[in-house]
Scaffold this motif. Structure first.
Motif, PDB file in Angstrom:
ATOM      1  N   ASN A 121       0.783  -1.210   0.044  1.00  0.00           N
ATOM      2  CA  ASN A 121      -0.061   0.065   0.020  1.00  0.00           C
ATOM      3  C   ASN A 121       0.923   1.293  -0.247  1.00  0.00           C
ATOM      4  O   ASN A 121       0.387   2.154   0.374  1.00  0.00           O
ATOM      5  CB  ASN A 121      -0.673  -0.198   1.484  1.00  0.00           C
ATOM      6  CG  ASN A 121      -0.113  -0.045   2.451  1.00  0.00           C
ATOM      7  OD1 ASN A 121       0.912  -0.550   2.676  1.00  0.00           O
ATOM      8  ND2 ASN A 121      -0.725   0.368   3.671  1.00  0.00           N
ATOM      9  N   GLU A 122       2.323   0.954  -0.425  1.00  0.00           N
ATOM     10  CA  GLU A 122       3.183   2.370  -0.500  1.00  0.00           C
ATOM     11  C   GLU A 122       3.634   2.447  -1.734  1.00  0.00           C
ATOM     12  O   GLU A 122       3.496   1.435  -2.491  1.00  0.00           O
ATOM     13  CB  GLU A 122       4.220   2.179   0.587  1.00  0.00           C
ATOM     14  CG  GLU A 122       3.906   2.025   2.016  1.00  0.00           C
ATOM     15  CD  GLU A 122       4.874   1.877   3.100  1.00  0.00           C
ATOM     16  OE1 GLU A 122       4.706   2.292   4.002  1.00  0.00           O
ATOM     17  OE2 GLU A 122       5.750   1.406   2.584  1.00  0.00           O
ATOM     18  N   ILE A 165      -8.552   5.212   3.358  1.00  0.00           N
ATOM     19  CA  ILE A 165      -7.389   5.571   2.463  1.00  0.00           C
ATOM     20  C   ILE A 165      -6.611   6.900   2.641  1.00  0.00           C
ATOM     21  O   ILE A 165      -5.943   7.555   1.865  1.00  0.00           O
ATOM     22  CB  ILE A 165      -7.992   5.849   0.835  1.00  0.00           C
ATOM     23  CG1 ILE A 165      -8.853   6.740   0.813  1.00  0.00           C
ATOM     24  CG2 ILE A 165      -8.249   4.128   0.488  1.00  0.00           C
ATOM     25  CD1 ILE A 165      -9.123   6.942  -0.528  1.00  0.00           C
ATOM     26  N   ARG A 193       1.928   6.509   1.905  1.00  0.00           N
ATOM     27  CA  ARG A 193       1.383   5.112   2.315  1.00  0.00           C
ATOM     28  C   ARG A 193      -0.136   5.461   2.200  1.00  0.00           C
ATOM     29  O   ARG A 193      -0.545   6.522   2.907  1.00  0.00           O
ATOM     30  CB  ARG A 193       1.793   4.987   3.719  1.00  0.00           C
ATOM     31  CG  ARG A 193       1.230   3.609   4.196  1.00  0.00           C
ATOM     32  CD  ARG A 193       1.437   3.399   5.602  1.00  0.00           C
ATOM     33  NE  ARG A 193       2.656   2.965   5.947  1.00  0.00           N
ATOM     34  CZ  ARG A 193       3.259   2.828   7.093  1.00  0.00           C
ATOM     35  NH1 ARG A 193       2.274   3.027   8.358  1.00  0.00           N
ATOM     36  NH2 ARG A 193       4.347   2.406   7.401  1.00  0.00           N
ATOM     37  N   ASN A 240      -4.381  -4.602   5.517  1.00  0.00           N
ATOM     38  CA  ASN A 240      -3.103  -5.777   5.078  1.00  0.00           C
ATOM     39  C   ASN A 240      -3.385  -7.186   4.953  1.00  0.00           C
ATOM     40  O   ASN A 240      -2.481  -7.776   4.551  1.00  0.00           O
ATOM     41  CB  ASN A 240      -1.900  -5.151   5.796  1.00  0.00           C
ATOM     42  CG  ASN A 240      -1.371  -3.710   5.591  1.00  0.00           C
ATOM     43  OD1 ASN A 240      -1.705  -3.256   4.572  1.00  0.00           O
ATOM     44  ND2 ASN A 240      -0.875  -3.299   6.589  1.00  0.00           N
ATOM     45  N   ASP A 271      -6.657  -6.037   0.205  1.00  0.00           N
ATOM     46  CA  ASP A 271      -5.964  -4.679   0.308  1.00  0.00           C
ATOM     47  C   ASP A 271      -6.537  -3.823  -0.625  1.00  0.00           C
ATOM     48  O   ASP A 271      -6.202  -3.841  -1.980  1.00  0.00           O
ATOM     49  CB  ASP A 271      -4.579  -5.113   0.262  1.00  0.00           C
ATOM     50  CG  ASP A 271      -3.625  -3.717   0.974  1.00  0.00           C
ATOM     51  OD1 ASP A 271      -4.399  -2.757   0.858  1.00  0.00           O
ATOM     52  OD2 ASP A 271      -2.626  -3.854   1.252  1.00  0.00           O
ATOM     53  N   ALA A 289      -6.255  -0.761  -0.384  1.00  0.00           N
ATOM     54  CA  ALA A 289      -5.198   0.343  -0.834  1.00  0.00           C
ATOM     55  C   ALA A 289      -4.202  -0.208  -2.115  1.00  0.00           C
ATOM     56  O   ALA A 289      -3.951   0.368  -3.059  1.00  0.00           O
ATOM     57  CB  ALA A 289      -4.362   0.669   0.305  1.00  0.00           C
ATOM     58  N   GLN A 290      -3.998  -1.441  -1.884  1.00  0.00           N
ATOM     59  CA  GLN A 290      -3.021  -1.938  -3.034  1.00  0.00           C
ATOM     60  C   GLN A 290      -3.760  -1.913  -4.242  1.00  0.00           C
ATOM     61  O   GLN A 290      -3.102  -1.524  -5.257  1.00  0.00           O
ATOM     62  CB  GLN A 290      -2.770  -3.416  -2.496  1.00  0.00           C
ATOM     63  CG  GLN A 290      -1.804  -4.101  -3.371  1.00  0.00           C
ATOM     64  CD  GLN A 290      -1.410  -5.463  -3.487  1.00  0.00           C
ATOM     65  OE1 GLN A 290      -1.765  -5.882  -2.093  1.00  0.00           O
ATOM     66  NE2 GLN A 290      -0.847  -6.146  -4.473  1.00  0.00           N
TER      67      GLN A 290
END
Lengths: 175, 371
Positions: free
Chosen positions: B121-122, B179, B196, B204, B209, B211-212
């Motif tokens: 997610n970064e 987010i 991030r 996670n 995920d 965010a991913q």
């Protein structure tokens, strides 16, 4: 009035293959048709060379228009197509070589059958395309292009050609 | 010399075939042809390595080979070729082009993570250009881009969740929290930070995920934007408001070509670095495609201060610019543009480009000017 036939590009030049020439012709045709022009439209050339040409081309197809969907890229390639023909029509030079620059090409002009080695005593061709713009925008593009090359103490000569498709019009400046 | 000419022309024909293959969307063919062109052009350049008086031939061949090396991702090879070219006597303008290429090579190197571990997610954002020193940059250039990236993340998340484009109103609390954007300390790599998305440990969990997914979607869309692949981008972002919003935000994040020359994004997927570089100046990046009916209208550029905005009716946003002579220009703002693109320019001098219909301009692009 002299004719500028885009179909000529399909034959290629000394430095452009027929396949690539055909793609430049397609891009230029798409830019012109998008501005609602039909084959036989007048192209006014000003700057260091003054002349009027009749531009002719083969009509585009839906498949071609889908292929050339990127506005900026098509305008740039179309401008190269027109500039390649223009420079041959108004000078005794032609696109004789290319080199890679970024993800595109750098065009070099020379006489046909020039015996000199690669890039020796050749002129660079700087081209810019505008889909729709007035004289002020054309002037600004020419100044930008000249500004990029005039800040160097260089012995390389150059032609700057700006092609505007809505009028259509072109300005040619020799450095 | 004829051997060199022959090799060079073969290289250019291969590069030309790569351009045509790209037009047809044949991605694998493009990379094969570019690599072959690079090998051939490098061979041509090596033939004149000791011909220091053969200029501009020597430097142009090396510059051409280095450009192809960069296209192949051969940064070290490009660095060597540029170094060899500069060690000769290139004409000043070719030397300048070689140094620009070298800057690009170093920026590519800075995009690599060099020991930094990124979570799914970064991602890392790097800037390079005149206003960027080693580990330091102009605050406005950086802060505004981070703000726009944050908006891009949020809009992408809303789109991925299937929400209609939110023309007005605040972000939804739950999604906002999910987010949220965090920024690391800057690193000296041109100028780089890690961003991030989200902080909740539940996010996670493998396969869950969100965010991913958002990061992947943004990278996919930016890749298409950076290569000006408009059609697949439109297929990816079908809603016109989201599409307009993405294009306008990406143009703001893209380099101006003068002060900032490159903006890069790096993420890690499957142990490999995934990189996207925006190097085309914003004015040459894709703009919002005009419909058939708009193409026949007069295209205008007006400059003035943004001093009036009306967003009361959804889809009918209106703004007015006032120039230094007191003339007023009325501008219609399409959906997807008012909140994220136009509003941050309130009270600034702006340049509006659009098509004119009677006395109203239909907004296409808006950018800050002046100062």
């Amino acid at each position: 009035m002299d004719e500028l036939s885009l179909t000529q590009l399909k034959k290629g030049t000394h430095g452009i293959t027929p396949e690539y020439g055909a793609s430049l012709a397609q891009a230029a045709s798409i830019c012109l048709e998008e501005q609602k022009h039909y084959p036989g439209i007048k192209l006014n050339v000003d700057g260091d060379f003054k002349k009027v040409f009749l531009v002719c081309w083969d009509r585009t197809t839906e498949q071609m228009r889908r292929c050339w969907a990127d506005l900026e890229f098509t305008t740039e390639q179309g401008a190269y197509g027109i500039a390649t023909l223009l420079v041959t029509a108004i000078t005794d030079l032609t696109v004789i070589e290319r080199s890679r620059k970024g993800t595109g090409f750098d065009y070099w002009l020379g006489a046909k059958n020039d015996p000199e080695p690669l890039f020796q005593r050749k002129s660079r061709l700087e081209v810019s395309g505008i889909r729709k713009g007035d004289m002020a925008i054309i002037g600004r593009r020419v100044r930008e292009k000249l500004g990029q090359i005039e800040c160097y103490q260089s012995n390389l000569s150059a032609f700057v050609i700006v092609v505007e498709f809505s009028e259509p019009r072109s300005r040619v400046v020799e450095r | 010399m004829s051997k060199v000419t022959e090799m060079h022309r073969r290289a250019m024909e291969l590069a030309e075939r790569a351009t045509l293959a790209k037009l047809r969307g044949e991605v694998n063919t493009v990379s094969t042809l570019i690599r072959e062109a690079f090998e051939e052009e490098r061979r041509a350049a090596m033939q004149v390595v000791d011909e220091f008086e053969l200029e501009p031939t020597r430097s142009v061949l090396y510059r051409s080979a280095a450009s192809l090396a960069i296209e192949c991702g051969e940064n070290r090879e490009a660095e060597k070729l540029i170094g060899t070219a500069l060690s000769g006597n290139p004409p000043e303008e070719i030397a300048k082009e070689l140094r620009d290429l070298l800057e690009q090579v170093y920026f590519n190197r800075h995009l690599s993570l060099r020991g930094i571990t990124l979570q799914p997610n970064e991602f890392q954002v790097s800037l390079a250009g005149k206003l960027v020193g080693f580990g330091i940059t102009h605050s406005e250039e950086f802060i505004e881009r981070v703000r726009d990236i944050e908006t891009l993340i949020y809009r992408t998340a809303e789109r991925k969740r299937g929400l209609p484009f939110r023309e007005r109103g605040r972000r939804k609390g739950g999604l906002q929290k999910e987010i949220e954007l965090y920024v690391s300390v800057p690193r000296a790599a041109s100028f780089a930070v890690s961003l991030r998305i989200g902080s909740s440990p539940q996010l996670n969990l493998p396969g869950m995920d969100f965010a991913q997914d958002v990061v992947d979607e943004i990278f996919g869309c930016l890749e298409l934007f950076s290569s000006s692949d408009v059609k697949p981008l439109q297929e990816k972002i079908k809603d016109p408001a989201y599409y307009r919003n993405f294009i306008a935000l990406s143009r703001k994040i893209a380099p101006d070509g003068r002060e900032i020359r490159s903006v890069g994004f790096t993420a890690t997927r499957g142990g490999q670095e995934r990189k996207v570089i925006l190097s085309i100046p914003c004015e040459k990046t894709p703009s919002i495609e005009l419909g058939e009916s708009e193409l026949v209208k007069e295209r205008v550029h007006v400059r003035g201060t943004l001093l009036f905005a009306d967003a009361r009716k959804e889809g009918e946003g209106k703004i007015q610019l006032i120039d230094d002579k007191g003339s007023i220009y009325k501008v219609h703002v399409p959906t997807g543009m008012m909140s994220d693109i136009v509003r941050p320019m309130w009270e600034y001098e702006v340049l509006v480009t659009g098509t004119k219909e009677r006395d109203v301009i239909m907004l296409e692009t808006i950018e800050r000017v002046g100062d």
